[in-house]
Design an enzyme around this catalytic site. Structure first.
Site, mmCIF file in Angstrom:
data_model
loop_
_atom_site.group_PDB
_atom_site.id
_atom_site.type_symbol
_atom_site.label_atom_id
_atom_site.label_comp_id
_atom_site.label_asym_id
_atom_site.label_seq_id
_atom_site.Cartn_x
_atom_site.Cartn_y
_atom_site.Cartn_z
ATOM 1 N N LYS A 31 16.636 70.506 0.514
ATOM 2 C CA LYS A 31 15.666 70.741 0.599
ATOM 3 C C LYS A 31 17.004 72.050 1.884
ATOM 4 O O LYS A 31 17.654 70.978 2.144
ATOM 5 C CB LYS A 31 15.624 69.869 2.670
ATOM 6 C CG LYS A 31 14.342 71.037 3.430
ATOM 7 C CD LYS A 31 14.000 69.516 4.926
ATOM 8 C CE LYS A 31 13.277 70.427 5.739
ATOM 9 N NZ LYS A 31 12.881 68.828 6.879
ATOM 10 N N SER A 41 8.950 64.319 9.530
ATOM 11 C CA SER A 41 9.064 65.572 7.955
ATOM 12 C C SER A 41 9.455 65.305 6.887
ATOM 13 O O SER A 41 9.189 66.341 6.200
ATOM 14 C CB SER A 41 10.295 66.309 8.439
ATOM 15 O OG SER A 41 9.568 67.405 9.791
ATOM 16 N N SER A 58 7.518 69.503 7.855
ATOM 17 C CA SER A 58 8.258 69.978 7.622
ATOM 18 C C SER A 58 8.778 70.260 6.339
ATOM 19 O O SER A 58 9.347 71.344 5.705
ATOM 20 C CB SER A 58 9.981 70.888 8.480
ATOM 21 O OG SER A 58 10.747 70.057 8.638
#
Lengths: 486, 484
Positions: free
Chosen positions: A76, A175, A151
């Site tokens: 990420k 997330s 997210s």
């Protein structure tokens, strides 16, 4: 090749069926072909990936391969990486290259993994749909009209689409788990303090935690074994031994006590999702587990408490983005205040600004006690709910999200977006570990089963999830998008 | 109207840790800008603080030295504000649960009396960087070397009633931290700075007046001057029917005045909240006891011992215990020469005078404590007289000889105590001074005492200062009186 799990790929590499370079090239090729449509990656590191694959092949040839050597993954874009830009999905950090690697990045590199690049995300991890990214939304490979969740949407979609077998995400209020559920993959948010936060760009420091996202619980176990552990750079990272999380995967579930929180099956839960949950619970019963209803009475305070604490911490954590030392700086500022105002106004997106404003307000003189202090008190009650429940049962189960993935652009009102995290957010407030595993579909959109355990019970969670995956095949389904593009 | 001044001080002491309070970067002073700031000090994305235990130990030592309570748990908070030399946009400090609780510092005034000043609390925090406004063509440069240097902020109660008391308090804090070795106390390098809260009230009024806070005063002298100016300003304002407003002011040492910086209405809302990146600091009793057992003798204890055991006056004891260097020097002199009062006189007299003349600190004295002790020993055992001793001191100061005995030998300063030799010199002087002898003889007997000085001087001169002055006096008197 792109269909396999990490464990399967490791066996293939060991058997010499293909090299890490071949595997990496294959996946980079898929990213090149398919990611234009999906937008999972912000940065793809072609050259670095091939170099790391070659190094892995060399150490395998030298007989020095570990369980993760040569296995590709994605990070990420919230993890700082030396020499590769780290944007946190924000215009603010569009030009930012970290001079150091995050501890998680370093540990995974040491374990021999091959990073293919940095995945898309909601700006500064604030969002539940990946629509808050400066780099554009990510599409859900199961249905290109749907969001992948957020997210860590880029990480989840990349795994689901077969661009990479695993990815690392972060979870502050859901997330990892919600995008894992939306994309039909397996994701684990570890106990707060299990994995170092050093080098992970902070959103809400007391809630943020990094974790693995992959196709199976077994793969998550492999990754967590490499990611977890004490770090002298992070005072909140616990000095506690790291077990081999794969060791307990095969423990039978006979006698397992499962609790179903009443509050997780109430209003707002889509009936098809509830039906999938009931089916999953039946599967566990047939594995010898017993099921009872429990109560987490403070559940409905979790979202309000979270939206006080997280923005408060964020408002402070994001103060460093001021245009002075790094990141976005406005053109020709007239003075210091102008520099601050315009750099931040231009650098941050709407949701980030909204949370900075909320946090600044709740910490203000005269409001601190009513908001922040009260929210911390509520947080203790929420935590106590879970501790009480774990006196009765071994694990808790429920939906990861009230609905399957919703359509891109469907949720315009921020509060309706916040309510998406109703089943995941309390877990971060309590600091306990939670997983989402594939447990069915509503139409072509996956549904995730959330499994929760007590602090540091990751081995147990992974065992429960793995046994479920031995008995079901939801995790083996692949989106048509991935298969058409095989 | 009679006015009373009320003063409270916030003293920031840079702690002498090798590395910063939350990172491993060096704290050394004077390096090239931004060469001692690591990723953590720069507030880069993703970095986290890790507390330096040495800073905790130093803060606790200070707390123990002022007899403060040391809470079991203390917590770091974030103080949020934007400034270019504050990299994270917040300063990590302690707002709600400081590491040191309430304590007391005893100050000594010029007349030797003491007064207790209460300390409200002391807390740990990180220093900011420095903004440099010169040499950047209208722009501002930022040097982050200082960012993250540990500070102990010591907050007093409003217990001081004059600029002198405030200065004495600052000196007492200086002396405690240097005794403890937790700070170099170097005010010129910014190791100690203070914010001064000043208000005035009518002499018999109980309620405090509105205060002004004077920021960043960085010398003992400036503290006195800033207060003196501010008190005068406030009294004048009040007597003219005006009102003091609560505000932050800056002291300008060049103009000797304070100027308004910002009023209360313009004050920042710092939005303090507990820093989620740092765990609460939990101190167990064994840790505190260990630090207590290893505290050095502190200035107040030393002062008391100098008075009670060594028989020094309150004033001497206070001066000689003011700094650790001074006290250590004095004690060595005393141990070598064996006489505390002589040692005290020399250290405060000849030595202090010489140091002052050359602007030297006692640590840089060219005459070591051991050398001075040996010199005094020679006065005590009558090897040399006081006058010669000063000559020896000067020689040692100038590096002409390693030991007092060497100088005495080389310059022939050994005191003449041989009565025959002194008598011979006296006879010669009397023979050479018929006019003075005549005057002496003609004078009233009660006036002769003063007149003898001339003859003493002549005899001392003849002996090149080495004759024992008491013997000279005595023998001269006998001989002159015999002539009358």
């Amino acid at each position: 090749m792109h269909d396999k799990t990490l464990a399967e790929l490791a066996r293939s590499l060991d058997a010499g069926e293909f090299s890490s370079r071949e595997l990496t090239q294959h996946l980079l090729g898929r990213i090149d072909r398919l990611d234009g449509e999906l937008n999972c990656f912000i940065t793809v590191t072609f050259d670095q990936a091939l170099a790391a694959a070659d190094a892995a092949d060399k150490s395998r040839a030298a007989g020095k391969a570990g369980p993760l050597t040569g296995l590709p993954l994605a990070l990420k874009d919230i993890f700082c990486t030396r020499d590769v830009r780290t944007t946190a999905g924000s215009r603010m950090l569009d030009n930012f290259i970290s001079p150091y690697d995050a501890t998680v990045v370093e540990k995974l590199a040491t374990a021999g993994t091959v990073s293919l690049g940095k995945t898309n995300m909601d700006e500064f991890a604030m969002g539940s749909s990946n629509e808050n990214s400066h780099y554009g939304p990510v599409k859900n490979p199961w249905d290109l009209a749907a969001v992948p969740g957020g997210s860590s949407g880029g990480s989840a979609a990349a795994v689901a689409a077969g661009l990479v077998p695993a990815a690392i995400g972060t979870d502050t209020g859901g997330s990892i788990r919600q995008p894992a559920a939306f994309c039909g993959i397996t994701g684990l948010k570890p106990t707060y303090g299990r994995v170092s936060r050093y080098g992970m760009i902070a959103y809400a420091s007391s809630l943020d935690q990094a974790g693995p996202m992959a196709r199976t619980a077994e793969d998550c176990a492999l990754l967590l074994s490499a990611m977890a552990g004490h770090d002298l750079h992070d005072s909140t990272c616990v000095a506690r031994g790291v077990p081999d999380y794969t060791e307990e995967l095969d423990t039978p579930l006979a006698g397992l006590k499962i609790g179903l929180p009443r509050e997780y099956f109430g209003d707002g839960l889509a009936p098809e999702v509830e039906a999938a949950m009931r089916d999953a619970v039946k599967a566990f019963e047939s594995l010898g587990a017993s099921v009872r209803e429990v109560s987490l009475p403070h559940t409905h305070y979790a979202i309000p408490a979270y939206y006080v604490i997280a923005p408060a911490e964020a408002s402070s954590n994001l103060s460093r983005y001021d245009g002075v030392r790094f990141g976005h700086r406005c053109d020709s500022p007239s003075d210091l205040i102008d520099l601050y105002k315009r750099s931040r106004a231009e650098g941050f997106g709407d949701e980030v600004k909204r949370r900075i404003l909320i946090g600044t307000h709740t910490l203000s003189e005269g409001f601190f006690d009513a908001y922040y202090k009260k929210a911390q008190q509520v947080r203790r009650l929420i935590r106590q709910d879970f501790l009480d429940a774990f006196e009765e049962v071994d694990v808790l189960m429920g939906p990861a999200s009230p609905t399957p993935a919703f359509d891109l652009g469907a949720k315009k009102d921020p509060v309706s977006m916040y309510l998406q995290d109703i089943y995941t957010i309390a877990i971060n407030l309590a600091g306990i570990p939670g997983m989402s595993v594939p447990a069915g579909f509503v139409g072509n959109r996956p549904v995730g089963l959330q499994i929760l355990g007590n602090h540091f019970a990751e081995a147990r969670l992974l065992n429960v999830a793995h046994q479920f995956q031995q008995a079901t095949d939801w995790h083996r389904h692949r989106p048509a998008f991935a298969e058409e593009n095989a | 109207m009679q006015w009373e001044t009320v003063i409270g001080l916030e003293v920031h002491v840079q702690l002498a840790t090798r590395s910063k309070i939350f990172s491993g970067a060096s704290t050394a002073f004077g390096a090239e800008p931004n060469t001692q700031a690591c990723a953590v000090d720069l507030g880069l994305p993703g970095v986290l603080p890790v507390l330096n235990e040495a800073a905790v130990a130093m803060a606790v030592k200070f707390g123990l030295a002022i007899h403060a309570e040391i809470p079991e748990v203390s917590v770091f908070d974030r103080k949020n504000y934007f400034y270019p030399d504050l990299p994270k946009g917040y300063q990590t400090s302690q707002m709600y649960q400081p590491i040191v609780g309430a304590g007391v510092v005893e100050i000594t005034l010029e007349d030797g009396t003491t007064k207790p000043i209460r300390v409200h609390h002391a807390h740990l925090e990180e220093d900011a960087g420095k903004s440099l406004h010169e040499d950047f063509h209208g722009m501002t440069g930022v040097d982050l070397n200082r960012a993250g240097t540990p500070l102990l902020e010591i907050v007093s109660e409003p217990d001081m009633r004059s600029a002198k008391e405030a200065a004495a308090y600052l000196k007492a804090i200086h002396s405690i931290v240097t005794y403890l070795g937790i700070s170099d106390g170097n005010m010129a390098e910014g190791s100690m700075r203070c914010d001064v809260n000043v208000s005035v009230r009518p002499k018999d009024q109980e309620a405090f007046g509105t205060r002004a806070e004077i920021k960043n005063v960085n010398s003992f002298r400036f503290v006195e001057r800033a207060i003196a100016f501010e008190v005068e300003r406030q009294i004048e304002l009040l007597e003219d029917g005006g009102k003091v407003i609560q505000e932050t002011r800056l002291f300008d040492p060049d103009r000797d005045e304070t100027r308004s910086m910002r009023t209360k209405e313009e004050a920042n809302d710092y939005r303090y909240f507990p820093c989620p990146d740092l765990l609460p600091v939990v101190l167990d009793q064994a840790y505190i006891d260990h630090l207590r057992d290893n505290l050095p003798e502190l200035p107040a204890e030393k002062r008391a011992r100098f008075e009670s055991e060594l028989g020094l006056s309150a004033y001497d004891a206070s001066v000689l215990s003011a700094t650790r260097e001074m006290a250590d020097y004095f004690e060595e002199v005393k141990d070598v020469c064996g006489d505390a009062k002589q040692a005290a006189n020399w250290v405060q007299g000849e030595l202090a005078g010489a140091l002052n003349r050359e602007g030297l600190a006692i640590a840089d004295s060219p005459v070591s404590a051991h050398q001075l002790g040996e010199l005094i020993a020679r006065v005590i055992d009558d090897t040399i007289n006081g006058k010669a001793a000063k000559q020896v001191f000067q020689a040692l100061w100038n590096g002409q000889g390693a030991k007092a005995d060497d100088v005495i030998e080389a310059q022939g300063l050994k005191q003449v105590t041989d009565t025959g030799a002194i008598e011979a010199m006296i006879d010669q002087v009397i023979a050479d001074s018929p006019a003075q002898v005549a005057q002496y003889r003609d004078a009233e007997p009660e006036k002769r005492g003063k007149m003898i000085g001339y003859f003493v001087g002549q005899v001392m001169k003849a002996s090149r200062g080495t004759a024992n002055p008491q013997q000279v006096n005595q023998l001269l008197k006998q001989k002159l009186d015999a002539l009358c």
